[in-house]
Design a protein around this motif. Structure first.
Motif, PDB file in Angstrom:
ATOM      1  N   UNK A   1      55.361  30.392  61.568  1.00 37.01           N
ATOM      2  CA  UNK A   1      55.241  29.987  60.110  1.00 37.01           C
ATOM      3  C   UNK A   1      53.523  29.856  60.143  1.00 37.01           C
ATOM      4  N   UNK A   2      52.789  30.016  60.493  1.00 38.35           N
ATOM      5  CA  UNK A   2      51.426  30.167  60.513  1.00 38.35           C
ATOM      6  C   UNK A   2      50.968  31.676  60.213  1.00 38.35           C
ATOM      7  N   UNK A   3      51.888  32.643  59.609  1.00 37.69           N
ATOM      8  CA  UNK A   3      51.353  33.955  59.355  1.00 37.69           C
ATOM      9  C   UNK A   3      52.307  35.114  59.090  1.00 37.69           C
TER      10      UNK A   3
ATOM     11  N   UNK B   1      55.212  33.522  51.297  1.00 33.79           N
ATOM     12  CA  UNK B   1      54.356  33.132  51.108  1.00 33.79           C
ATOM     13  C   UNK B   1      53.824  32.116  52.527  1.00 33.79           C
ATOM     14  N   UNK B   2      52.361  31.996  52.362  1.00 33.25           N
ATOM     15  CA  UNK B   2      52.375  31.245  52.904  1.00 33.25           C
ATOM     16  C   UNK B   2      52.478  29.527  52.649  1.00 33.25           C
ATOM     17  N   UNK B   3      52.697  28.718  53.143  1.00 29.48           N
ATOM     18  CA  UNK B   3      52.440  27.101  52.412  1.00 29.48           C
ATOM     19  C   UNK B   3      52.078  26.433  54.078  1.00 29.48           C
ATOM     20  N   UNK B   4      51.859  25.002  53.958  1.00 27.43           N
ATOM     21  CA  UNK B   4      51.728  24.165  55.335  1.00 27.43           C
ATOM     22  C   UNK B   4      52.194  24.251  56.273  1.00 27.43           C
TER      23      UNK B   4
ATOM     24  N   UNK C   1      48.884  29.341  48.475  1.00 27.88           N
ATOM     25  CA  UNK C   1      49.636  28.471  47.987  1.00 27.88           C
ATOM     26  C   UNK C   1      47.741  26.972  47.616  1.00 27.88           C
ATOM     27  N   UNK C   2      48.530  26.328  45.885  1.00 34.04           N
ATOM     28  CA  UNK C   2      47.360  25.740  46.670  1.00 34.04           C
ATOM     29  C   UNK C   2      47.325  24.473  47.280  1.00 34.04           C
TER      30      UNK C   2
ATOM     31  N   UNK D   1      44.567  22.865  50.203  1.00 37.55           N
ATOM     32  CA  UNK D   1      44.366  21.755  50.322  1.00 37.55           C
ATOM     33  C   UNK D   1      44.984  20.939  51.894  1.00 37.55           C
ATOM     34  N   UNK D   2      45.522  21.880  52.049  1.00 42.65           N
ATOM     35  CA  UNK D   2      45.590  21.290  54.229  1.00 42.65           C
ATOM     36  C   UNK D   2      44.694  21.973  54.806  1.00 42.65           C
TER      37      UNK D   2
END
Length: 313
Positions: free
Chosen positions: A195-197, A204-207, A260-261, A265-266
């Motif tokens: 989930x980190x890649x 798309x890479x989310x938090x 993603x924004x 931010x994270x």
């Protein structure tokens, strides 16, 4: 034929397997199976699960080869990856001077994802032999200068591999490549944080999720009873691995991979304490021998290698 195994503590000498393999006469199925088992153990001791001595292979693998027809039923790929993760983790320690494990896998990953690191570049006009002898400073510099388009995220995309290169039975189960599950090999437990890649799976890479704390299982070593039932010791992790199809990444594919924004931010919040110690290269501060001098304090350059040194001192 009576076989006497030459052991070195908990390891069987690779030289013994090599000599045995050379003297096997392939005149029946039993001898052919014995030859294949010797070859597999040599692969384990040199390529997949090798240690720093490069002289032996742990005897723990021998019982898994007893049933010749069941050898292919084990998830050797995930076990190999678990050993690589364990080796990389140990290599971050300040007192570690060498690294073991499946380094061929690590180099292959790097050369595919970062083609400019490969000793045999795609450009036929470049001399490959000369390309093999770059200094450590050179590789640090090219990594520091890495641009967005230079990293190959989807290395196994249809347009990047030769048709038929990946065996059909492996490609058929490619959906579990993204499963966020523990990787298990005897005492070794490592977390597959896919989930980190997410970008390598076309997402798309989310938090990402909170880092998984493996507890004492992460530092487990092969000491104590020799007949330890690791399937019972790691029963919780084995259960999660068994349910791996429930933990695959299943978001809709996206054609663009811009972050993603919410992720940015994270990311800035999670690593703010590290970035606060680093001054960007394009600042107005003085640069003296690669060190930024600002307000009487020295700061490392804002480069990937600098960030890595801060995260893994």
């Amino acid at each position: 034929m009576e076989i006497v195994i030459k052991k070195r503590g908990s390891f069987v000498k690779l030289t013994w397997f090599r000599r045995l393999k050379e003297h096997i006469v392939l005149d029946n199925d039993i001898q052919i199976q014995r030859y294949v088992k010797c070859h597999i153990m040599l692969l384990f001791g040199t390529i997949m699960f090798g240690d720093k001595s490069a002289a032996g292979v742990h005897w723990k693998f021998l019982p898994l080869l007893r049933n010749f027809g069941g050898i292919r039923e084990f998830s050797w790929g995930s076990a190999c990856l678990a050993h690589l993760y364990r080796a990389l983790c140990r290599a971050t320690r300040v007192n570690c001077k060498e690294i073991d494990g499946p380094l061929t896998l690590l180099l292959t990953w790097a050369w595919i994802r970062l083609p400019f690191l490969s000793p045999i570049p795609g450009n036929p006009r470049v001399f490959p032999l000369a390309n093999r002898y770059h200094s450590l400073a050179h590789y640090r510099r090219v990594l520091d200068d890495l641009q967005e388009g230079q990293f190959v995220w989807e290395a196994y995309a249809v347009d990047r591999i030769v048709p038929g290169l990946i065996p059909a039975d492996i490609l058929h189960h490619s959906v579990i490549w993204s499963a966020t599950v523990p990787l298990i090999s005897f005492e070794c437990i490592e977390w597959h944080a896919s989930d980190r890649l997410r970008r390598q799976f076309g997402l798309s890479q989310g938090v990402p999720q909170q880092e998984r704390n493996l507890g004492h299982a992460h530092g487990e070593v092969l000491t104590g009873p020799k007949n330890e039932d690791w399937s019972a010791v790691h029963s919780l992790w084995v259960m999660q691995w068994t349910n791996r199809y429930s933990h695959i990444l299943s978001d809709p594919l996206v054609p663009l991979h811009s972050p993603l924004d919410i992720y940015m931010q994270w990311y800035r919040g999670a690593y703010e304490s590290i970035f606060s110690q680093i001054t960007p290269l394009n600042s107005s501060n003085d640069n003296v021998n690669g060190i930024i001098i600002s307000n009487g304090f020295s700061h490392t350059n804002f480069t990937p290698s600098a960030v890595c040194n801060k995260i893994c001192p």
